[in-house]
Design an enzyme around this catalytic site. Structure first.
Site, short mmCIF file in Angstrom:
data_model
loop_
_atom_site.label_atom_id
_atom_site.label_comp_id
_atom_site.label_asym_id
_atom_site.label_seq_id
_atom_site.Cartn_x
_atom_site.Cartn_y
_atom_site.Cartn_z
N ARG A 89 -4.71 1.60 -2.08
CA ARG A 89 -3.85 0.69 -2.31
C ARG A 89 -2.58 0.53 -1.55
O ARG A 89 -1.59 1.35 -1.72
CB ARG A 89 -3.44 0.82 -4.40
CG ARG A 89 -1.89 0.39 -4.00
CD ARG A 89 -1.86 -0.14 -5.56
NE ARG A 89 -0.68 -0.74 -6.01
CZ ARG A 89 0.23 -0.78 -6.24
NH1 ARG A 89 1.06 0.27 -6.15
NH2 ARG A 89 1.19 -2.14 -6.99
N HIS A 133 5.57 -5.96 -2.11
CA HIS A 133 5.73 -5.43 -2.56
C HIS A 133 7.54 -5.50 -1.95
O HIS A 133 7.72 -4.21 -1.60
CB HIS A 133 4.87 -3.91 -2.20
CG HIS A 133 5.69 -2.73 -2.90
ND1 HIS A 133 4.23 -2.12 -3.83
CD2 HIS A 133 5.98 -2.19 -3.49
CE1 HIS A 133 5.13 -0.41 -4.40
NE2 HIS A 133 6.04 -0.86 -3.75
N GLU A 178 5.02 -4.64 -10.09
CA GLU A 178 6.30 -4.42 -10.67
C GLU A 178 7.47 -5.22 -10.51
O GLU A 178 8.79 -5.32 -9.85
CB GLU A 178 7.45 -3.01 -10.22
CG GLU A 178 6.26 -2.06 -10.42
CD GLU A 178 6.87 -0.57 -10.27
OE1 GLU A 178 8.25 -1.04 -9.81
OE2 GLU A 178 6.08 0.53 -10.36
N ASN A 305 2.09 1.10 -13.77
CA ASN A 305 2.56 1.90 -12.87
C ASN A 305 3.33 2.49 -13.85
O ASN A 305 4.27 1.81 -14.83
CB ASN A 305 3.69 1.41 -12.05
CG ASN A 305 3.17 1.04 -11.12
OD1 ASN A 305 1.44 1.19 -11.19
ND2 ASN A 305 3.75 0.02 -10.16
N TYR A 307 6.05 6.88 -14.51
CA TYR A 307 6.64 7.34 -14.20
C TYR A 307 6.77 8.53 -15.74
O TYR A 307 6.69 9.67 -15.59
CB TYR A 307 7.46 7.22 -13.11
CG TYR A 307 7.05 6.23 -11.74
CD1 TYR A 307 6.04 7.79 -11.04
CD2 TYR A 307 6.25 5.00 -11.79
CE1 TYR A 307 5.83 7.06 -9.92
CE2 TYR A 307 6.07 4.79 -10.64
CZ TYR A 307 5.96 5.73 -9.90
OH TYR A 307 4.55 5.51 -8.37
N GLU A 382 -0.28 3.01 -10.06
CA GLU A 382 0.84 3.92 -9.57
C GLU A 382 1.48 5.52 -10.51
O GLU A 382 1.41 4.76 -11.85
CB GLU A 382 2.33 3.66 -9.24
CG GLU A 382 2.29 2.29 -7.61
CD GLU A 382 3.60 2.11 -7.83
OE1 GLU A 382 4.74 3.32 -7.69
OE2 GLU A 382 3.23 1.17 -6.29
C1 FCB Z 1 7.66 2.05 -8.25
C2 FCB Z 1 7.81 1.80 -7.26
C3 FCB Z 1 7.05 2.07 -5.96
C4 FCB Z 1 7.60 3.42 -5.67
C5 FCB Z 1 7.29 4.73 -6.60
C6 FCB Z 1 7.89 5.70 -6.90
O1 FCB Z 1 8.68 1.82 -8.74
O2 FCB Z 1 6.40 0.35 -6.83
O3 FCB Z 1 7.47 1.63 -5.02
O4 FCB Z 1 8.96 3.36 -4.89
O5 FCB Z 1 8.24 3.66 -7.87
#
Ligand code: FCB
Length: 481
Positions: A89, A133, A178, A305, A307, A382
């Site tokens: 990607r 992006h 995002e 995405n 985290y 992500e």
């Molecule tokens: C996301 C972004 C990516 C990277 C990660 C850690 O928000 O899409 O570009 O910075 O975080």
């Protein structure tokens, strides 16, 4: 449980098998890796301007050189092949294609992406292309950027150009990455380019980004010839509440963080409560008749995405207000209208970004999406972690031992597998990131790669986490860490 490697409360499972056809890959973004900022006719983007603004990015870092991917393309593609990736990607730099965001194609810029895509296909790797992006051509920002409705139409034109050029070869087209960050960090808090700090502008940008998505999908469909998947990637927020006001705080943040995108994209309407919450900031008259129909395009896969999680409550108005939402402090707020909400510091452990590690949040997010949108296939576009890494020289060559990153990935792949087992239609998983890169406002201080980049020599070294991931990709089975 007879097999102690599975069903672990800490998500440290191994031996779990992913279904055939599950797409294991890795992700990057143009401004974060390419470098070659002034080469072959590329025009400046808002991130060039922003990173060159004193104080905007940690240590004054810029993406001028980044991971120099532009000049290491073949080597990077070979490395992806060696790791066995099914998919890659990447994002396309709009200002390489149209240096001012409009007008004729810059053929040299396009040629780079032709080489990239052809190189992927030669190696049996699926190209997942993101059109945007975060790197808006600066010339469009000069005309108002995402607060200007015309930007959405310019984006549709760029999408048509890319569809016509690569629409016989791309596996998955992702319009935006995002949009939450583009709108709220770019125009609300000012932590990201273009660094504006106005809640009304942020909400205007939200709508024009949504509109840009709908227009771009419509244009792409007209010109592509190979039956690709169409997609958008969102950073959905897993929001948990605390205290008596918890549910109210969750409602507001879920509205601004998630439903203001999911509503128009997947239901064809903006959530009434978000419009009400923000009525003192804007009357939303930038939403014109017919817009939500344009935005509401069928998509083949929704990119997710993930985290970490958020914990919110209603602020008491007296104690110092916490704002531990995971984003860099900046002049403005990324949550327009949510002045009563407080983001509470969560329990660790944390990654190097200070983000709490919570694999259960990924499972929860995937399951809740699938319950709300049962016919919508999902893809993790992500997930990954920054940790400080050290390159060491060993008898058989350089190495990076990054057990914390491998542990993070093992636990989140376990979460993804649990979601699959609960019936979620999850198509694949793209690890962020393929290589160390420019982490936006944090510059080069944060390393997210599974491949280490020495920024002096540009030498690449797969970290232990990459070798672990290669085993997972080859077998479809989560290896022990
Ligand atoms: C996301 C972004 C990516 C990277 C990660 C850690 O928000 O899409 O570009 O910075 O975080």
């Amino acid at each position: 449980m007879t097999d102690s490697r599975q069903g672990n409360p800490d998500y440290r499972d191994s031996g779990l098998q992913f279904p055939d056809g599950f797409i294991f890959g890795s992700a990057t973004a143009a401004y974060q890796i390419e470098g070659a900022a002034d080469e072959d006719g590329r025009g400046p983007s808002i991130w060039d301007t922003f990173s060159h603004t004193p104080g905007a990015v940690l240590d004054g870092d810029t993406g001028d050189k980044a991971s120099d991917h532009y000049h290491h393309l073949e080597e990077d593609l070979d490395l992806m092949q060696r790791l066995g990736l099914h998919a890659y990607r990447f994002s396309i730099s709009w200002s390489r294609i149209q240096p001012t965001g409009r007008g004729p194609v810059n053929e040299k810029g396009l040629a780079f992406y032709e080489r990239l895509v052809d190189g992927l296909l030669e190696r049996g790797i699926r190209p997942i292309a993101t059109l945007y992006h975060w790197d808006l051509p600066q010339a469009l920002e000069d005309e108002g950027g995402w607060t200007n409705r015309e930007t959405a139409y310019a984006f549709a034109e760029y999408a048509r150009i890319m569809g016509a050029a690569l629409g016989d070869r791309i596996d998955t087209w992702t319009t935006l990455n995002e949009p939450w960050c583009s709108a709220y960090l770019g125009y609300g808090s000012g932590a990201h380019a273009p660094g504006r700090t106005d809640g009304a502008e942020a909400l205007t940008a939200v709508h024009h980004l949504n509109l840009a998505h709908g227009l771009a999908i419509t244009e792409l469909r007209k010109v592509v010839t190979n039956d690709p998947d169409f997609s958008i990637t969102l950073n959905l927020h897993v929001v948990r509440g605390e205290g008596a006001g918890g549910p109210e705080a969750v409602r507001q943040i879920d509205g601004l963080g998630n439903r203001v995108f999911l509503g128009p994209l997947l239901k064809g309407e903006y959530p009434a409560d978000v419009l009400a919450d923000t009525a003192a900031i804007t009357d939303w008259s930038f939403v014109r008749p017919g817009d939500t129909e344009i935005i509401h395009q069928p998509i083949d896969v929704l990119g997710v995405n993930y985290y970490s999680t958020n914990l919110v409550r209603l602020w008491d108005g007296e104690t110092p207000r916490q704002n531990a939402d995971g984003h860099k402090d900046a002049a403005g707020s990324p949550w327009p209208g949510a002045d009563r909400v407080e983001f509470v510091q969560q329990a660790g452990p944390y990654t190097d970004m200070g983000w709490n590690i919570e694999p259960a949040g990924l499972e929860e997010l995937l399951v809740s999406l699938s319950e709300e949108f049962p016919d919508q296939p999902l893809m993790i576009t992500e997930n990954g972690a920054a940790f400080p890494d050290t390159l060491v020289q060993e008898a058989d060559g350089p190495a990076v031992h990054d057990p914390l990153r491998t542990d993070y990935l093992q636990r989140h792949f376990t979460a993804a597998h649990r979601a699959l087992a609960r019936g979620v239609d999850l198509r694949g998983y793209q690890v962020w990131s393929f290589m160390d890169n420019f982490e936006w406002a944090y510059g080069y201080s944060k390393r997210f790669g599974i491949v280490y980049v020495d920024y002096d020599t540009e030498v690449r070294t797969p970290k232990d986490s990459a070798l672990w991931y290669a085993k997972l990709v080859a077998t479809g089975i989560i290896p022990a860490a």
